[in-house]
Write an enzyme that holds these catalytic residues in place. Structure first.
Site, PDB file in Angstrom:
ATOM      1  N   SER A  68      -6.837   7.435 -67.912  1.00  0.00           N
ATOM      2  CA  SER A  68      -6.735   8.991 -68.651  1.00  0.00           C
ATOM      3  C   SER A  68      -7.984   8.220 -69.321  1.00  0.00           C
ATOM      4  O   SER A  68      -8.078   6.842 -69.785  1.00  0.00           O
ATOM      5  CB  SER A  68      -6.094   9.407 -69.834  1.00  0.00           C
ATOM      6  OG  SER A  68      -6.443  10.026 -70.647  1.00  0.00           O
ATOM      7  N   TYR A 114       1.396   8.569 -75.702  1.00  0.00           N
ATOM      8  CA  TYR A 114       0.883   8.361 -74.628  1.00  0.00           C
ATOM      9  C   TYR A 114      -0.362   7.669 -74.492  1.00  0.00           C
ATOM     10  O   TYR A 114      -0.726   7.238 -73.137  1.00  0.00           O
ATOM     11  CB  TYR A 114       0.227   9.971 -74.252  1.00  0.00           C
ATOM     12  CG  TYR A 114      -0.883  10.289 -72.668  1.00  0.00           C
ATOM     13  CD1 TYR A 114       0.137  11.194 -71.436  1.00  0.00           C
ATOM     14  CD2 TYR A 114      -2.050  10.406 -73.480  1.00  0.00           C
ATOM     15  CE1 TYR A 114      -0.988  11.491 -70.755  1.00  0.00           C
ATOM     16  CE2 TYR A 114      -2.719  11.180 -71.512  1.00  0.00           C
ATOM     17  CZ  TYR A 114      -2.599  11.007 -70.532  1.00  0.00           C
ATOM     18  OH  TYR A 114      -3.096  11.831 -69.798  1.00  0.00           O
TER      19      TYR A 114
HETATM   20  P1  NAD Z   1       0.502  18.245 -63.239  1.00  0.00           P
HETATM   21  O1  NAD Z   1       1.861  18.271 -64.582  1.00  0.00           O
HETATM   22  O2  NAD Z   1      -0.096  19.016 -62.733  1.00  0.00           O
HETATM   23  O3  NAD Z   1       1.472  17.023 -62.408  1.00  0.00           O
HETATM   24  C1  NAD Z   1       2.215  15.992 -62.639  1.00  0.00           C
HETATM   25  C2  NAD Z   1       2.850  16.206 -61.276  1.00  0.00           C
HETATM   26  O4  NAD Z   1       4.355  14.850 -62.100  1.00  0.00           O
HETATM   27  C3  NAD Z   1       3.768  17.087 -61.128  1.00  0.00           C
HETATM   28  O5  NAD Z   1       3.869  16.904 -59.303  1.00  0.00           O
HETATM   29  C4  NAD Z   1       5.385  17.134 -61.315  1.00  0.00           C
HETATM   30  O6  NAD Z   1       6.106  17.253 -60.169  1.00  0.00           O
HETATM   31  C5  NAD Z   1       5.424  15.643 -61.440  1.00  0.00           C
HETATM   32  N1  NAD Z   1       5.900  15.043 -61.797  1.00  0.00           N
HETATM   33  C6  NAD Z   1       6.699  15.432 -63.848  1.00  0.00           C
HETATM   34  N2  NAD Z   1       8.331  13.984 -63.801  1.00  0.00           N
HETATM   35  C7  NAD Z   1       8.035  13.399 -62.671  1.00  0.00           C
HETATM   36  C8  NAD Z   1       9.228  12.707 -62.478  1.00  0.00           C
HETATM   37  N3  NAD Z   1       9.855  12.563 -63.769  1.00  0.00           N
HETATM   38  N4  NAD Z   1       9.144  11.100 -61.070  1.00  0.00           N
HETATM   39  C9  NAD Z   1       8.139  11.695 -60.479  1.00  0.00           C
HETATM   40  N5  NAD Z   1       6.920  12.637 -60.801  1.00  0.00           N
HETATM   41  C10 NAD Z   1       7.476  14.219 -61.491  1.00  0.00           C
HETATM   42  O7  NAD Z   1      -0.077  16.846 -64.289  1.00  0.00           O
HETATM   43  P2  NAD Z   1      -2.007  16.197 -63.826  1.00  0.00           P
HETATM   44  O8  NAD Z   1      -2.728  17.480 -65.273  1.00  0.00           O
HETATM   45  O9  NAD Z   1      -2.865  16.788 -62.933  1.00  0.00           O
HETATM   46  O10 NAD Z   1      -2.016  15.038 -64.596  1.00  0.00           O
HETATM   47  C11 NAD Z   1      -1.352  14.198 -63.456  1.00  0.00           C
HETATM   48  C12 NAD Z   1      -2.205  13.244 -63.889  1.00  0.00           C
HETATM   49  O11 NAD Z   1      -3.124  12.629 -64.865  1.00  0.00           O
HETATM   50  C13 NAD Z   1      -1.440  12.352 -64.773  1.00  0.00           C
HETATM   51  O12 NAD Z   1      -0.822  11.106 -65.273  1.00  0.00           O
HETATM   52  C14 NAD Z   1      -1.843  12.752 -66.169  1.00  0.00           C
HETATM   53  O13 NAD Z   1      -2.109  12.349 -67.186  1.00  0.00           O
HETATM   54  C15 NAD Z   1      -3.208  12.611 -65.697  1.00  0.00           C
HETATM   55  N6  NAD Z   1      -4.241  13.115 -66.497  1.00  0.00           N
HETATM   56  C16 NAD Z   1      -4.407  14.631 -66.740  1.00  0.00           C
HETATM   57  C17 NAD Z   1      -5.858  15.142 -67.425  1.00  0.00           C
HETATM   58  C18 NAD Z   1      -5.851  16.391 -67.153  1.00  0.00           C
HETATM   59  O14 NAD Z   1      -6.340  16.844 -68.068  1.00  0.00           O
HETATM   60  N7  NAD Z   1      -5.149  16.822 -66.190  1.00  0.00           N
HETATM   61  C19 NAD Z   1      -6.316  14.239 -68.266  1.00  0.00           C
HETATM   62  C20 NAD Z   1      -6.210  12.947 -67.228  1.00  0.00           C
HETATM   63  C21 NAD Z   1      -5.403  12.082 -66.729  1.00  0.00           C
END
Ligand code: NAD
Length: 266
Positions: free
Chosen positions: A148, A161
């Site tokens: 991130s 985080y």
């Molecule tokens: P999201 O909530 O849309 O998806 C999360 C996924 O993780 C889902 O498929 C869920 O089923 C799975 N998950 C949750 N708990 C779990 C567990 N215990 N075991 C296995 N799977 C599990 O999230 P996102 O926004 O797509 O984020 C994905 C990654 O990207 C994360 O690591 C997040 O920190 C990072 N990220 C997101 C953003 C953003 O703005 N969305 C920005 C920077 C980084």
């Protein structure tokens, strides 16, 4: 739209946390290149059937789903055993599963700290540990950790985080050095705010509770830190993963690549 073309037939990709958001976007771009896909998430298998069907059609390869809880070392070990049985092993590992919790540090619940460290950081260690022996044997492997912008800079109230994502960058660099002569590359992608269902869903609520328009929430709250005032798109992160899997990227290792509209340049 496919931003980068590459033949990944006969390669198998595990994308953790890939039933929605960034993980699903990355899985879709890898499927477009013909890779076998192991989807993962906490949803029930019946709720993922449609996604599996659509990714199978896109890839023409095999797509399976594992509901392994990435917070548990044993579940990760079992998942790698399944991958070995089904595909021989994992060639491309995308560590993406992650959660967030926001609170001042003095009130931060210890259980939330432990859960975030377990999923956002320790799961990367366990999957990497399991993936490396097969990758070394093949003389080829790609590990991409979805960190991130918060792996590079901090924001208040996100202690667990930010600590976990900074840890992911340290792990990325260390494993890159350890595998540098084995045909394996290890990199981190550092997205800024990315347009996922999670982000989209909070906009109407934020507008209501702050008494501002949805457009003001987007520009003045969510994208305040992002100079381009644009969200990163999941397809762009998927395309970067595809590029990192290509031969063109075989000398990129140990890097942390921001996709954050200039956020961490400020
Ligand atoms: P999201 O909530 O849309 O998806 C999360 C996924 O993780 C889902 O498929 C869920 O089923 C799975 N998950 C949750 N708990 C779990 C567990 N215990 N075991 C296995 N799977 C599990 O999230 P996102 O926004 O797509 O984020 C994905 C990654 O990207 C994360 O690591 C997040 O920190 C990072 N990220 C997101 C953003 C953003 O703005 N969305 C920005 C920077 C980084």
């Amino acid at each position: 739209m496919t931003l980068f073309n590459l033949d990944l037939k006969n390669k198998t990709a595990l994308i953790t946390g890939s039933t929605s958001g960034i993980g699903l976007g990355v899985a879709t771009e890898l499927a477009k290149q013909g890779a076998n896909i192991i989807l993962n998430g906490i949803e029930k298998p019946e709720d993922v059937e449609e996604t599996i069907k659509s990714l199978s059609e896109i890839s023409g390869s095999k797509v399976i789903y594992s509901p392994a809880n990435m917070m548990k070392e044993e579940a990760i070990t079992d998942l790698f055993q399944t991958a070995e049985t089904e595909f021989g092993g994992i060639d491309i590992l995308i560590n993406n599963a992650g959660i967030q919790y926001v609170s001042p540090v003095e009130d931060f619940p210890s259980g939330k700290w432990e859960a975030i460290i377990a999923l956002n950081l320790s799961s990367n260690f366990y999957t990497i540990k399991s993936a490396i022996p097969y990758m070394k044997k093949q003389g080829w492997g790609r590990i991409i950790n979805i960190a991130s912008a918060h792996g590079l800079v901090a924001s208040p109230y996100k202690s667990a985080y930010v600590a976990a994502k900074h840890g992911v960058l340290g792990l990325t660099k260390t494993v890159a050095l350890e595998t540098a002569e084995n045909g394996i590359t290890v990199n981190a992608i550092c997205p800024g705010y990315t347009w996922t269902p999670l982000v989209e869903a909070q906009i109407p609520d934020q507008a209501k509770s702050r008494g501002i328009t949805e457009e003001e929430v987007i520009n003045n709250v969510l994208l305040k830190a992002q100079p381009t005032k644009k969200f990163t798109e999941v397809e762009q992160l998927g395309a970067l993963c595809v590029f990192l899997c290509s031969d063109a990227a075989n000398n990129i290792t140990g890097s942390s690549l921001p996709v954050d509209g200039g956020w961490t340049s400020q």
